[in-house]
Design an enzyme around this catalytic site. Structure first.
Site, PDB file in Angstrom:
ATOM      1  N   GLY A  25      -0.523 -19.126  45.443  1.00  0.00           N
ATOM      2  CA  GLY A  25      -0.900 -20.078  44.406  1.00  0.00           C
ATOM      3  C   GLY A  25      -0.766 -21.538  44.839  1.00  0.00           C
ATOM      4  O   GLY A  25      -0.965 -22.443  44.035  1.00  0.00           O
ATOM      5  N   GLU A  85     -14.329 -23.957  43.479  1.00  0.00           N
ATOM      6  CA  GLU A  85     -14.851 -22.759  42.824  1.00  0.00           C
ATOM      7  C   GLU A  85     -14.987 -23.064  41.352  1.00  0.00           C
ATOM      8  O   GLU A  85     -14.240 -23.885  40.812  1.00  0.00           O
ATOM      9  CB  GLU A  85     -13.826 -21.614  42.949  1.00  0.00           C
ATOM     10  CG  GLU A  85     -14.126 -20.617  44.020  1.00  0.00           C
ATOM     11  CD  GLU A  85     -13.080 -19.525  44.140  1.00  0.00           C
ATOM     12  OE1 GLU A  85     -12.929 -18.999  45.235  1.00  0.00           O
ATOM     13  OE2 GLU A  85     -12.401 -19.206  43.143  1.00  0.00           O
ATOM     14  N   LYS A  86     -15.909 -22.405  40.708  1.00  0.00           N
ATOM     15  CA  LYS A  86     -15.979 -22.493  39.258  1.00  0.00           C
ATOM     16  C   LYS A  86     -14.685 -21.882  38.716  1.00  0.00           C
ATOM     17  O   LYS A  86     -14.243 -20.838  39.201  1.00  0.00           O
ATOM     18  CB  LYS A  86     -17.201 -21.693  38.776  1.00  0.00           C
ATOM     19  CG  LYS A  86     -17.344 -21.618  37.280  1.00  0.00           C
ATOM     20  CD  LYS A  86     -17.932 -22.884  36.707  1.00  0.00           C
ATOM     21  CE  LYS A  86     -17.863 -22.842  35.177  1.00  0.00           C
ATOM     22  NZ  LYS A  86     -17.801 -24.189  34.593  1.00  0.00           N
ATOM     23  N   ILE A 131     -12.920 -19.733  36.290  1.00  0.00           N
ATOM     24  CA  ILE A 131     -13.277 -18.692  35.325  1.00  0.00           C
ATOM     25  C   ILE A 131     -12.222 -18.713  34.221  1.00  0.00           C
ATOM     26  O   ILE A 131     -11.032 -18.601  34.504  1.00  0.00           O
ATOM     27  CB  ILE A 131     -13.289 -17.298  35.998  1.00  0.00           C
ATOM     28  CG1 ILE A 131     -14.058 -17.315  37.329  1.00  0.00           C
ATOM     29  CG2 ILE A 131     -13.799 -16.222  35.042  1.00  0.00           C
ATOM     30  CD1 ILE A 131     -15.534 -17.169  37.231  1.00  0.00           C
ATOM     31  N   HIS A 181      -7.337 -10.219  36.731  1.00  0.00           N
ATOM     32  CA  HIS A 181      -7.217 -10.071  38.186  1.00  0.00           C
ATOM     33  C   HIS A 181      -7.202  -8.572  38.478  1.00  0.00           C
ATOM     34  O   HIS A 181      -6.305  -7.862  38.056  1.00  0.00           O
ATOM     35  CB  HIS A 181      -5.927 -10.739  38.665  1.00  0.00           C
ATOM     36  CG  HIS A 181      -5.643 -10.529  40.125  1.00  0.00           C
ATOM     37  ND1 HIS A 181      -5.597 -11.552  41.046  1.00  0.00           N
ATOM     38  CD2 HIS A 181      -5.391  -9.402  40.830  1.00  0.00           C
ATOM     39  CE1 HIS A 181      -5.338 -11.061  42.245  1.00  0.00           C
ATOM     40  NE2 HIS A 181      -5.202  -9.755  42.143  1.00  0.00           N
ATOM     41  N   LYS A 219       1.969 -12.958  40.494  1.00  0.00           N
ATOM     42  CA  LYS A 219       1.986 -11.744  39.679  1.00  0.00           C
ATOM     43  C   LYS A 219       3.380 -11.376  39.160  1.00  0.00           C
ATOM     44  O   LYS A 219       4.369 -11.575  39.853  1.00  0.00           O
ATOM     45  CB  LYS A 219       1.448 -10.582  40.517  1.00  0.00           C
ATOM     46  CG  LYS A 219       0.022 -10.817  40.991  1.00  0.00           C
ATOM     47  CD  LYS A 219      -0.332  -9.925  42.164  1.00  0.00           C
ATOM     48  CE  LYS A 219      -1.672 -10.362  42.755  1.00  0.00           C
ATOM     49  NZ  LYS A 219      -1.914  -9.796  44.076  1.00  0.00           N
ATOM     50  N   GLU A 224      -9.203  -8.715  46.501  1.00  0.00           N
ATOM     51  CA  GLU A 224      -8.899  -9.215  45.162  1.00  0.00           C
ATOM     52  C   GLU A 224     -10.157  -9.751  44.478  1.00  0.00           C
ATOM     53  O   GLU A 224     -10.979 -10.423  45.117  1.00  0.00           O
ATOM     54  CB  GLU A 224      -7.845 -10.322  45.240  1.00  0.00           C
ATOM     55  CG  GLU A 224      -6.523  -9.836  45.813  1.00  0.00           C
ATOM     56  CD  GLU A 224      -5.385 -10.832  45.657  1.00  0.00           C
ATOM     57  OE1 GLU A 224      -4.239 -10.387  45.521  1.00  0.00           O
ATOM     58  OE2 GLU A 224      -5.645 -12.062  45.677  1.00  0.00           O
ATOM     59  N   ARG A 263      -2.558  -7.225  54.506  1.00  0.00           N
ATOM     60  CA  ARG A 263      -1.174  -6.748  54.703  1.00  0.00           C
ATOM     61  C   ARG A 263      -0.854  -5.765  53.598  1.00  0.00           C
ATOM     62  O   ARG A 263      -1.653  -5.566  52.689  1.00  0.00           O
ATOM     63  CB  ARG A 263      -0.211  -7.928  54.602  1.00  0.00           C
ATOM     64  CG  ARG A 263      -0.389  -8.648  53.282  1.00  0.00           C
ATOM     65  CD  ARG A 263       0.671  -9.688  53.013  1.00  0.00           C
ATOM     66  NE  ARG A 263       0.237 -10.662  52.024  1.00  0.00           N
ATOM     67  CZ  ARG A 263       0.263 -10.504  50.713  1.00  0.00           C
ATOM     68  NH1 ARG A 263       0.697  -9.373  50.183  1.00  0.00           N
ATOM     69  NH2 ARG A 263      -0.159 -11.447  49.901  1.00  0.00           N
ATOM     70  N   ARG A 302       7.973  -6.841  38.179  1.00  0.00           N
ATOM     71  CA  ARG A 302       8.740  -7.530  39.228  1.00  0.00           C
ATOM     72  C   ARG A 302       9.997  -8.112  38.602  1.00  0.00           C
ATOM     73  O   ARG A 302       9.914  -8.914  37.658  1.00  0.00           O
ATOM     74  CB  ARG A 302       7.919  -8.654  39.846  1.00  0.00           C
ATOM     75  CG  ARG A 302       6.711  -8.150  40.588  1.00  0.00           C
ATOM     76  CD  ARG A 302       6.153  -9.229  41.473  1.00  0.00           C
ATOM     77  NE  ARG A 302       4.847  -8.854  41.982  1.00  0.00           N
ATOM     78  CZ  ARG A 302       4.218  -9.514  42.958  1.00  0.00           C
ATOM     79  NH1 ARG A 302       4.779 -10.582  43.490  1.00  0.00           N
ATOM     80  NH2 ARG A 302       3.040  -9.115  43.375  1.00  0.00           N
TER      81      ARG A 302
HETATM   82  P1  ADP Z   1      -3.371 -17.161  46.362  1.00  0.00           P
HETATM   83  O1  ADP Z   1      -3.865 -16.652  47.674  1.00  0.00           O
HETATM   84  O2  ADP Z   1      -2.784 -18.541  46.439  1.00  0.00           O
HETATM   85  O3  ADP Z   1      -2.499 -16.177  45.640  1.00  0.00           O
HETATM   86  P2  ADP Z   1      -5.804 -16.343  44.966  1.00  0.00           P
HETATM   87  O4  ADP Z   1      -7.142 -16.785  45.419  1.00  0.00           O
HETATM   88  O5  ADP Z   1      -5.395 -14.941  45.271  1.00  0.00           O
HETATM   89  O6  ADP Z   1      -4.697 -17.366  45.475  1.00  0.00           O
HETATM   90  O7  ADP Z   1      -5.700 -16.543  43.404  1.00  0.00           O
HETATM   91  C1  ADP Z   1      -4.495 -16.303  42.714  1.00  0.00           C
HETATM   92  C2  ADP Z   1      -4.709 -16.357  41.237  1.00  0.00           C
HETATM   93  O8  ADP Z   1      -5.271 -17.631  40.861  1.00  0.00           O
HETATM   94  C3  ADP Z   1      -5.693 -15.336  40.683  1.00  0.00           C
HETATM   95  O9  ADP Z   1      -5.107 -14.096  40.434  1.00  0.00           O
HETATM   96  C4  ADP Z   1      -6.116 -16.027  39.399  1.00  0.00           C
HETATM   97  O10 ADP Z   1      -5.132 -15.893  38.409  1.00  0.00           O
HETATM   98  C5  ADP Z   1      -6.191 -17.478  39.805  1.00  0.00           C
HETATM   99  N1  ADP Z   1      -7.562 -17.849  40.258  1.00  0.00           N
HETATM  100  C6  ADP Z   1      -8.037 -17.866  41.527  1.00  0.00           C
HETATM  101  N2  ADP Z   1      -9.344 -18.253  41.558  1.00  0.00           N
HETATM  102  C7  ADP Z   1      -9.713 -18.503  40.285  1.00  0.00           C
HETATM  103  C8  ADP Z   1     -10.923 -18.966  39.649  1.00  0.00           C
HETATM  104  N3  ADP Z   1     -12.024 -19.257  40.339  1.00  0.00           N
HETATM  105  N4  ADP Z   1     -10.916 -19.081  38.302  1.00  0.00           N
HETATM  106  C9  ADP Z   1      -9.811 -18.806  37.560  1.00  0.00           C
HETATM  107  N5  ADP Z   1      -8.644 -18.405  38.107  1.00  0.00           N
HETATM  108  C10 ADP Z   1      -8.569 -18.247  39.444  1.00  0.00           C
END
Ligand code: ADP
Length: 448
Positions: free
Chosen positions: A165, A200-201, A203, A208, A237, A275, A292, A338
């Site tokens: 995150g 990114e847009k 959402i 997830h 998570k 993901e 991983r 968790r």
């Molecule tokens: P990281 O690798 O830092 O964990 P991720 O790309 O896996 O980042 O995204 C982690 C979380 O961030 C997702 O599960 C979601 O909750 C939020 N997220 C990521 N991309 C988007 C998006 N385009 N729109 C809304 N939420 C997003």
């Protein structure tokens, strides 16, 4: 098959790998920093080697120390666990140059998928939908503003090298985009030594959903169905479950097939996770691959009956997967909570310290993966995960009832944990109805 493996990690996942090695009849060598000296799980390994001071940079992240330990201990392979060096292609390369097998994907696949922007491009090439966004990296503010206007706000600024995150910012207008770009770049630069970002847009209130993959070095790729990991705090998570509640069968099949396509295109091997975000209309978008084993892998172990860590070791040893897609039939519902050493009602502030009371739950359908015991001191230096509480039941309703019971049985004193928040979540009618999305915790526990 290997005779001796080193685990380049600590805590819960180190113990998980130690157990898998024991179950396979393989000798296992643990490593520890001075902060983890005397941790109970180290006694379960055949040997334990000190690799440095408490700071992760000087111990669990220090490649020369890990390689020296591996050479002294005379192992044939290294399991990196999750976090630390698990997704570091340089580490994998060094291992292999030293004739030590790295239990993970090929270096090239790691490198490709480790960059989210490159992974997006590959997904698009094989027809896997991605979140609408910039074609490549953001080079300047003007370009970012133009893109954001074309996509329309809200947008999400993401670090190409991101993880956990970090380097992520939501922007809802020009001002927050300008400020967010600077902040995300700085955060990514200090966390990953790579400040590149893309857009990114954003959402709104997505779910997830991720797909577990296993691939061997002989071209066989299978998926182990999905996990819903929508319950998050700060994009991290907290609760994971399988199957994803209410996901239409057709969408589920499409997501799983998309994941397989992507993994094949990346020439991937070993365990990995694709993901996705799923919007309110059940449209899904690829976000990233985790190259991983993941924290939440036991959810999939419970529904499929497979041991993913054992499979990882077998794959790394060059064995073929002994089952095909048609043999994988998920059964029932599994949920994981968790349990972190943090105060969920004080902004998830870490709560390290000595555990004075530790009474774990048990009984039918309950699995607890933990390295903690009564009297154990949670060090302040690392991730706050102390346990993963899992249940497996025929239906989701029964799994929820079982989790409530297990959470009630779980008595921990001396540190604060996320248990009381989980108790509230499992009582919440929206959660019970399967109405989950990534903003659920923020919306219902806004102080947290
Ligand atoms: P990281 O690798 O830092 O964990 P991720 O790309 O896996 O980042 O995204 C982690 C979380 O961030 C997702 O599960 C979601 O909750 C939020 N997220 C990521 N991309 C988007 C998006 N385009 N729109 C809304 N939420 C997003």
């Amino acid at each position: 098959m290997f005779q001796r493996i080193l685990v380049a990690n600590r805590g819960e996942v180190a113990l998980r790998v130690i157990r898998a090695c024991k179950d396979l009849g393989i000798e296992v060598v643990a490593v520890f920093s001075e902060a983890d000296r005397g941790a109970p799980y180290l006694g379960l390994a055949d040997e334990a080697i000190c690799i440095g001071p408490p700071s992760a940079a000087e111990s669990y992240l220090k490649i020369p120390r890990l390689i020296s330990a591996a050479e002294i201990a005379n192992v044939q392979a290294i399991h990196p666990g999750y976090g630390f060096l698990s997704e570091n292609p340089h580490f994998a390369e060094v291992c292999r140059a030293c004739k030590i097998e790295f239990i993970g994907p090929p270096v090239e696949a790691m490198r490709l998928l480790g960059n989210k922007n490159e992974a997006r491009k590959l997904a698009q090439k094989v027809g896997v939908p991605v979140v609408p966004g910039s074609e490549g990296l953001i080079t300047d503010e003007k370009q970012a503003l133009a893109l954001a206007h074309a996509m329309s706000y809200p947008v999400l600024i993401k670090a190409a090298a991101g993880g956990g995150g970090r380097g992520m910012r939501v922007a809802r207008n020009d001002i927050s985009l300008q400020a967010g770009l600077k902040a995300a770049r700085q955060e990514a630069e200090s966390a990953f030594k790579d400040g590149s970002v893309y857009l990114e847009k954003y959402i709104e209130q997505p779910r997830h959903v991720e797909v577990q993959i296993l691939a061997d070095h002989h071209g066989k790729v299978v998926h182990l169905f999905e996990r819903d990991c929508s319950l998050q705090r700060r994009h991290q998570k907290l609760v994971e479950e399988s199957p994803a509640p209410g996901l239409p069968a057709k969408v589920r099949e499409e997501i799983c097939q998309a994941a397989v396509r992507l993994i094949k295109a990346a020439d991937y091997a070993n365990a990995g996770t694709c993901e996705f975000l799923v919007d309110r209309d059940h449209k899904f978008y690829f976000i990233e691959v985790n190259a991983r084993i993941q924290v939440e892998h036991p959810v999939t172990e419970l529904v499929t009956g497979l041991d993913l860590v054992r499979e990882q070791i077998r794959i790394a040893a060059g064995e073929k997967l002994r089952f095909g897609q048609e043999h994988i039939r998920p059964r029932g519902c599994a949920i994981e909570c968790r349990i972190n050493a943090e105060d969920p009602f004080a902004d998830f502030r870490p709560s390290p310290g000595r555990i004075t009371r530790w009474e774990p739950p048990g009984g039918p359908g309950v699995r607890l993966d933990t390295h903690a015991v009564a009297g154990y001191t949670v060090p302040p230096n690392y991730d706050s995960l102390v346990a993963k509480l899992l249940v497996h039941q025929p239906t989701r309703d029964e799994a929820i009832a079982c989790m409530r019971r297990a959470l009630r049985e779980f008595r921990v004193e001396g540190i604060r944990t996320t248990i009381p928040l989980h108790e509230e979540i499992f009582k919440h009618s929206a959660f019970v109805d399967g109405q989950v999305d990534t903003t659920f915790i923020e919306r219902h526990w806004s102080k947290g």
